[in-house]
Design an enzyme around this catalytic site. Structure first.
Site, PDB file in Angstrom:
ATOM      1  N   ASP A  55       0.830  -1.209   0.000  1.00 14.28           N
ATOM      2  CA  ASP A  55       0.000   0.000   0.000  1.00 14.28           C
ATOM      3  C   ASP A  55       0.857   1.249   0.000  1.00 14.28           C
ATOM      4  O   ASP A  55       1.624   1.490   0.934  1.00 14.28           O
ATOM      5  CB  ASP A  55      -0.906  -0.005   1.234  1.00 14.28           C
ATOM      6  CG  ASP A  55      -1.992  -1.056   1.108  1.00 14.28           C
ATOM      7  OD1 ASP A  55      -2.744  -1.005   0.121  1.00 14.28           O
ATOM      8  OD2 ASP A  55      -2.076  -1.929   1.986  1.00 14.28           O
ATOM      9  N   MET A 100       0.883   5.274   0.018  1.00 13.22           N
ATOM     10  CA  MET A 100       0.039   6.433   0.356  1.00 13.22           C
ATOM     11  C   MET A 100       0.878   7.699   0.388  1.00 13.22           C
ATOM     12  O   MET A 100       1.998   7.691   0.897  1.00 13.22           O
ATOM     13  CB  MET A 100      -0.613   6.215   1.727  1.00 13.22           C
ATOM     14  CG  MET A 100      -1.387   4.913   1.840  1.00 13.22           C
ATOM     15  SD  MET A 100      -2.216   4.790   3.424  1.00 13.22           S
ATOM     16  CE  MET A 100      -2.794   3.082   3.360  1.00 13.22           C
ATOM     17  N   MET A 138      -2.291   4.695  -3.677  1.00 13.94           N
ATOM     18  CA  MET A 138      -3.292   5.636  -3.155  1.00 13.94           C
ATOM     19  C   MET A 138      -2.624   7.007  -3.148  1.00 13.94           C
ATOM     20  O   MET A 138      -2.299   7.566  -2.096  1.00 13.94           O
ATOM     21  CB  MET A 138      -3.733   5.192  -1.753  1.00 13.94           C
ATOM     22  CG  MET A 138      -4.646   3.980  -1.794  1.00 13.94           C
ATOM     23  SD  MET A 138      -4.715   3.105  -0.219  1.00 13.94           S
ATOM     24  CE  MET A 138      -3.244   2.125  -0.361  1.00 13.94           C
ATOM     25  N   MET A 173     -12.430  -1.231  -3.222  1.00 19.12           N
ATOM     26  CA  MET A 173     -12.209  -0.951  -1.802  1.00 19.12           C
ATOM     27  C   MET A 173     -13.472  -1.259  -1.014  1.00 19.12           C
ATOM     28  O   MET A 173     -14.564  -0.814  -1.375  1.00 19.12           O
ATOM     29  CB  MET A 173     -11.849   0.525  -1.580  1.00 19.12           C
ATOM     30  CG  MET A 173     -10.514   0.996  -2.131  1.00 19.12           C
ATOM     31  SD  MET A 173      -9.046   0.190  -1.451  1.00 19.12           S
ATOM     32  CE  MET A 173      -9.281   0.364   0.312  1.00 19.12           C
ATOM     33  N   GLY A 194      -6.656   4.295   3.307  1.00 22.38           N
ATOM     34  CA  GLY A 194      -5.830   5.139   4.172  1.00 22.38           C
ATOM     35  C   GLY A 194      -5.305   4.434   5.411  1.00 22.38           C
ATOM     36  O   GLY A 194      -4.258   4.805   5.923  1.00 22.38           O
ATOM     37  N   GLY A 214      -5.141   0.522   7.800  1.00 24.20           N
ATOM     38  CA  GLY A 214      -5.418  -0.894   7.972  1.00 24.20           C
ATOM     39  C   GLY A 214      -6.350  -1.103   9.158  1.00 24.20           C
ATOM     40  O   GLY A 214      -6.607  -0.181   9.934  1.00 24.20           O
ATOM     41  N   GLY A 215      -6.878  -2.303   9.278  1.00 25.60           N
ATOM     42  CA  GLY A 215      -7.650  -2.681  10.453  1.00 25.60           C
ATOM     43  C   GLY A 215      -9.039  -2.085  10.560  1.00 25.60           C
ATOM     44  O   GLY A 215      -9.617  -2.056  11.648  1.00 25.60           O
ATOM     45  N   GLY A 217      -9.862  -4.460   2.110  1.00 20.62           N
ATOM     46  CA  GLY A 217     -10.323  -3.719   3.285  1.00 20.62           C
ATOM     47  C   GLY A 217     -11.251  -4.507   4.178  1.00 20.62           C
ATOM     48  O   GLY A 217     -12.343  -4.897   3.757  1.00 20.62           O
ATOM     49  N   GLY A 218     -10.783  -4.792   5.382  1.00 18.97           N
ATOM     50  CA  GLY A 218     -11.641  -5.454   6.365  1.00 18.97           C
ATOM     51  C   GLY A 218     -11.910  -6.919   6.088  1.00 18.97           C
ATOM     52  O   GLY A 218     -12.860  -7.491   6.636  1.00 18.97           O
ATOM     53  N   GLY A 271      -4.790  -7.461   5.526  1.00 19.48           N
ATOM     54  CA  GLY A 271      -3.670  -6.869   6.249  1.00 19.48           C
ATOM     55  C   GLY A 271      -3.706  -7.219   7.717  1.00 19.48           C
ATOM     56  O   GLY A 271      -2.932  -8.043   8.206  1.00 19.48           O
TER      57      GLY A 271
HETATM   58  C1  DX5 Z   1      -6.249   0.423   3.051  1.00 14.15           C
HETATM   59  C2  DX5 Z   1      -5.341  -0.443   2.234  1.00 14.15           C
HETATM   60  C3  DX5 Z   1      -5.526  -1.871   2.490  1.00 14.15           C
HETATM   61  C4  DX5 Z   1      -5.262  -2.280   3.898  1.00 14.15           C
HETATM   62  C5  DX5 Z   1      -6.093  -3.483   4.167  1.00 14.15           C
HETATM   63  O1  DX5 Z   1      -6.152   1.727   2.629  1.00 14.15           O
HETATM   64  O2  DX5 Z   1      -5.530  -0.226   0.856  1.00 14.15           O
HETATM   65  O3  DX5 Z   1      -4.752  -2.664   1.605  1.00 14.15           O
HETATM   66  O4  DX5 Z   1      -3.922  -2.572   4.163  1.00 14.15           O
HETATM   67  O5  DX5 Z   1      -5.936  -3.764   5.506  1.00 14.15           O
HETATM   68  P1  DX5 Z   1      -7.034  -4.517   6.342  1.00 14.15           P
HETATM   69  O6  DX5 Z   1      -7.079  -5.906   5.788  1.00 14.15           O
HETATM   70  O7  DX5 Z   1      -6.437  -4.456   7.708  1.00 14.15           O
HETATM   71  O8  DX5 Z   1      -8.317  -3.790   6.191  1.00 14.15           O
HETATM   72 ZN    ZN Z   2      -4.531  -1.777  -0.485  1.00 10.71          ZN
END
Ligand code: DX5
Ligand code: ZN
Length: 229
Positions: free
Chosen positions: A43, A45, A79, A148, A153, A155-156, A184-185, A205
């Site tokens: 990722d 950013m 991103m 998404m 932005g 994780g978690g 995501g999630g 993640g």
């Molecule tokens: C969020 C990222 C994801 C993130 C996913 O902006 O693009 O790739 O790391 O993480 P989890 O699985 O923790 O939602």
């Molecule tokens: Zn990602």
């Protein structure tokens, strides 16, 4: 390395290193590679498109040899507000697939074509509140769509439940050869439903690196992805 046509259609678990311990990044990646994952999600950013800053090409270049030596591919999720500026650097750093956000690209056809010309698979990413209509013709010029299921932005975060129906609608409008990645999630509780809705590349993640043994967590999630359907 090349992301094969077969891998575009295959069920894949792509651990996102965003929730890894960055002081032990190499070991964390080795752990998920030992679980047999075919892809590692990175990722990127810029603190502008999203309210967070992560890593860029130099870190990726350091990590790439161990990922490629294990036969896995690198999936870079940009991103950033101006992805075009960085495509060449990511290609040189070893990225095998690069996704750019539909919300960030005024000339998506040009950007996707450039990614392919640099020898990488081209992905188009879309935020939770962006209509699928915004993808328009882009699916014709992409190798994968990254949908998404949280706001980009961090994780978690918690999977947005409405995403399941969006996955179904997206899959129905995509050419069969194009991969559908959900990000995501994703966790043990929802991963099979997400897969059954039509996603085949599953990013995780926090569920992999957020606690416990990353190799074990990746192994369990990968098993759920590859055995369902
Ligand atoms: C969020 C990222 C994801 C993130 C996913 O902006 O693009 O790739 O790391 O993480 P989890 O699985 O923790 O939602
Ligand atoms: Zn990602």
């Amino acid at each position: 390395m090349t992301v094969s046509e077969e891998l575009l259609r295959a069920p894949v678990l792509a651990p996102s290193i965003l929730s890894a311990d960055f002081a032990r990044l190499g070991e964390e990646i080795d752990a998920v590679l030992a679980a047999g994952v075919e892809m590692v999600h990175v990722d990127v950013m810029d603190g502008h498109f999203v309210p967070n800053i992560t890593i860029g090409p130099p870190v990726l270049a350091s990590l790439a040899p161990r990922i490629h030596d294990a036969g896995a591919a690198i999936d870079a999720h940009l991103m950033v507000s101006r992805p075009d500026q960085y495509l060449e650097a990511f290609a040189q750093a070893g990225a095998d697939a690069v996704s750019v956000h539909v919300e960030a690209c005024a000339h998506l056809h040009r950007t996707l074509t450039r990614i392919r010309d640099l020898g990488m698979r081209a992905g188009v990413a879309i935020n939770p509140a962006t209509s699928l209509a915004a993808l328009g013709e882009a699916v014709l010029f992409a190798d994968y769509v990254l949908m998404m299921s949280v706001n980009p932005g961090f994780g978690g975060q918690t999977f947005i439940p409405e995403s399941l129906d969006k996955i179904r609608r997206l899959r129905a409008m995509m050419p069969p050869r194009v991969a559908l990645e959900v990000d995501g999630g994703v966790d043990r509780e929802n991963i099979v439903r997400i897969r059954e809705a039509g996603a085949n590349w599953l990013v995780a993640g926090f569920a992999v690196f957020g606690g416990g043994n990353a190799q074990v967590q990746a192994g369990v999630l990968r098993g759920l992805v590859t055995e369902s359907r």
